[in-house]
Design a protein around this motif. Sequence first.
Motif, PDB file in Angstrom:
ATOM      1  N   SER A  61       0.832  -1.207   0.000  1.00  0.00           N
ATOM      2  CA  SER A  61       0.000   0.000   0.000  1.00  0.00           C
ATOM      3  C   SER A  61       0.866   1.256   0.000  1.00  0.00           C
ATOM      4  N   LEU A  62       1.950   1.250   0.773  1.00  0.00           N
ATOM      5  CA  LEU A  62       2.842   2.410   0.814  1.00  0.00           C
ATOM      6  C   LEU A  62       3.556   2.601  -0.524  1.00  0.00           C
ATOM      7  N   ASN A  63       3.939   1.505  -1.162  1.00  0.00           N
ATOM      8  CA  ASN A  63       4.524   1.607  -2.502  1.00  0.00           C
ATOM      9  C   ASN A  63       3.524   2.194  -3.492  1.00  0.00           C
ATOM     10  N   ALA A  64       2.252   1.840  -3.336  1.00  0.00           N
ATOM     11  CA  ALA A  64       1.214   2.380  -4.223  1.00  0.00           C
ATOM     12  C   ALA A  64       1.083   3.885  -4.043  1.00  0.00           C
ATOM     13  N   TYR A  65       1.195   4.370  -2.798  1.00  0.00           N
ATOM     14  CA  TYR A  65       1.096   5.811  -2.564  1.00  0.00           C
ATOM     15  C   TYR A  65       2.289   6.536  -3.193  1.00  0.00           C
ATOM     16  N   ILE A  66       3.476   5.965  -3.020  1.00  0.00           N
ATOM     17  CA  ILE A  66       4.678   6.581  -3.593  1.00  0.00           C
ATOM     18  C   ILE A  66       4.560   6.667  -5.120  1.00  0.00           C
ATOM     19  N   ASP A  67       4.054   5.596  -5.741  1.00  0.00           N
ATOM     20  CA  ASP A  67       3.961   5.527  -7.203  1.00  0.00           C
ATOM     21  C   ASP A  67       2.717   6.206  -7.767  1.00  0.00           C
ATOM     22  N   ASN A  68       1.800   6.616  -6.861  1.00  0.00           N
ATOM     23  CA  ASN A  68       0.474   7.076  -7.309  1.00  0.00           C
ATOM     24  C   ASN A  68      -0.090   6.058  -8.296  1.00  0.00           C
ATOM     25  N   ARG A  69      -0.092   4.809  -7.876  1.00  0.00           N
ATOM     26  CA  ARG A  69      -0.441   3.685  -8.733  1.00  0.00           C
ATOM     27  C   ARG A  69      -1.829   3.846  -9.351  1.00  0.00           C
ATOM     28  N   ALA A  70      -1.927   3.606 -10.630  1.00  0.00           N
ATOM     29  CA  ALA A  70      -3.208   3.675 -11.335  1.00  0.00           C
ATOM     30  C   ALA A  70      -3.814   2.281 -11.397  1.00  0.00           C
ATOM     31  N   TYR A  71      -4.897   2.065 -10.679  1.00  0.00           N
ATOM     32  CA  TYR A  71      -5.604   0.789 -10.693  1.00  0.00           C
ATOM     33  C   TYR A  71      -6.600   0.784 -11.850  1.00  0.00           C
ATOM     34  N   THR A  72      -6.824  -0.385 -12.409  1.00  0.00           N
ATOM     35  CA  THR A  72      -7.756  -0.535 -13.521  1.00  0.00           C
ATOM     36  C   THR A  72      -8.798  -1.592 -13.179  1.00  0.00           C
ATOM     37  N   THR A  73      -9.736  -1.753 -14.059  1.00  0.00           N
ATOM     38  CA  THR A  73     -10.764  -2.785 -13.858  1.00  0.00           C
ATOM     39  C   THR A  73     -10.133  -4.163 -13.715  1.00  0.00           C
ATOM     40  N   GLY A  74      -8.985  -4.371 -14.351  1.00  0.00           N
ATOM     41  CA  GLY A  74      -8.296  -5.651 -14.241  1.00  0.00           C
ATOM     42  C   GLY A  74      -7.794  -5.948 -12.844  1.00  0.00           C
ATOM     43  N   ASP A  75      -7.706  -4.929 -11.985  1.00  0.00           N
ATOM     44  CA  ASP A  75      -7.276  -5.130 -10.596  1.00  0.00           C
ATOM     45  C   ASP A  75      -8.453  -5.431  -9.676  1.00  0.00           C
TER      46      ASP A  75
END
Length: 330
Positions: A61-75
């Motif tokens: 989750s912290l890596n996702a915040y750092i990357d501003n991860r873009a989630y898609t319908t596939g997730d």
Amino acid sequence: MNFTLPLTIPAAGTAIRHQDKILLTGSCFTEHMSSRMEQLRMDVLANPSGILFNPESVADSLNAYIDNRAYTTGDLFCLQEIWNCWDFHSDFSATSSAAALDLIHSAVSGAGAFLAGADWLIVTLGSAFQYFTTALAGEAGRGVANCHRAPGQWFEKRLLPVATIVDTWRQLIGRLQTYNPKLKIIFTISPVRHVRDGVVDNNRSKARLIEAVHTLVATYDHCSYFPAYEIVIDILRDHRFYDVDMIHPNYAATQYVWERFADTYFTADTRKLLGRIQDIQTAWHHKVRFPDTEAHCRFKASYREKLLQLKEQYPYLDLEEALAYFSSAS
């Protein structure tokens, strides 16, 4: 005669100031600490992805915040007409994939911005067990943060090795240092027993978390450990400190942990300020039987004056809602 074991907590090398920005993440025990901070008008963001228990999911989750991860319908996956994401709590589930993604992206971007300016990250780990999807879930081998009440056959349960936890967090701590060089990290282990794992396996799980965290704290000067687990399990081990389920610490226990945390990480001036804010909070939520009396009007006027003094001394404090209450006619 002593009725509890002594526990000396070393003084923190750096103290938390009231105006510091604090991100808290991890297990449900995080909610107890963050709620007290919020009541005392501290600048906190708690569990942006919802409650997370295992160290791999917290790190992801912290890596996702750092990357501003873009989630898609596939997730996402749809179960009983509800769209969910394995990385997020069910608070982020919705009846449409678009709505779920909106909730997720708002949380990730907000947490990333907050983390970039945060002074402290408080991580509470709950369990070294993690669930991984099987082929029946549509994708085999994916680690999940929340099972969303999906069928048990969809998962394989694994006890994470200490080396895996340490390696994941070493990489993450390096990224956090680059992302926000001023960030300091406090690790805690949740004292809530995961009895569904069984008493023996719960102890194995907690032991792995403790060993991994102490390895990290010994490696990085800006990381420290607060013994919330030891306070509840070893010091407050009487059943009167537990809720009716005999698993979760009750108010008395969490309040004691909070007081020990404040003694460890807050300066004397900060503790004094927290006491003044707590006094106002108590007065604000006091149930009044006779609001039209002169006595109550004087009571409100006295607290209005206290609030104005606080605002003058600490301009960053958000006291508008309380000030409006104490300034209103009864």
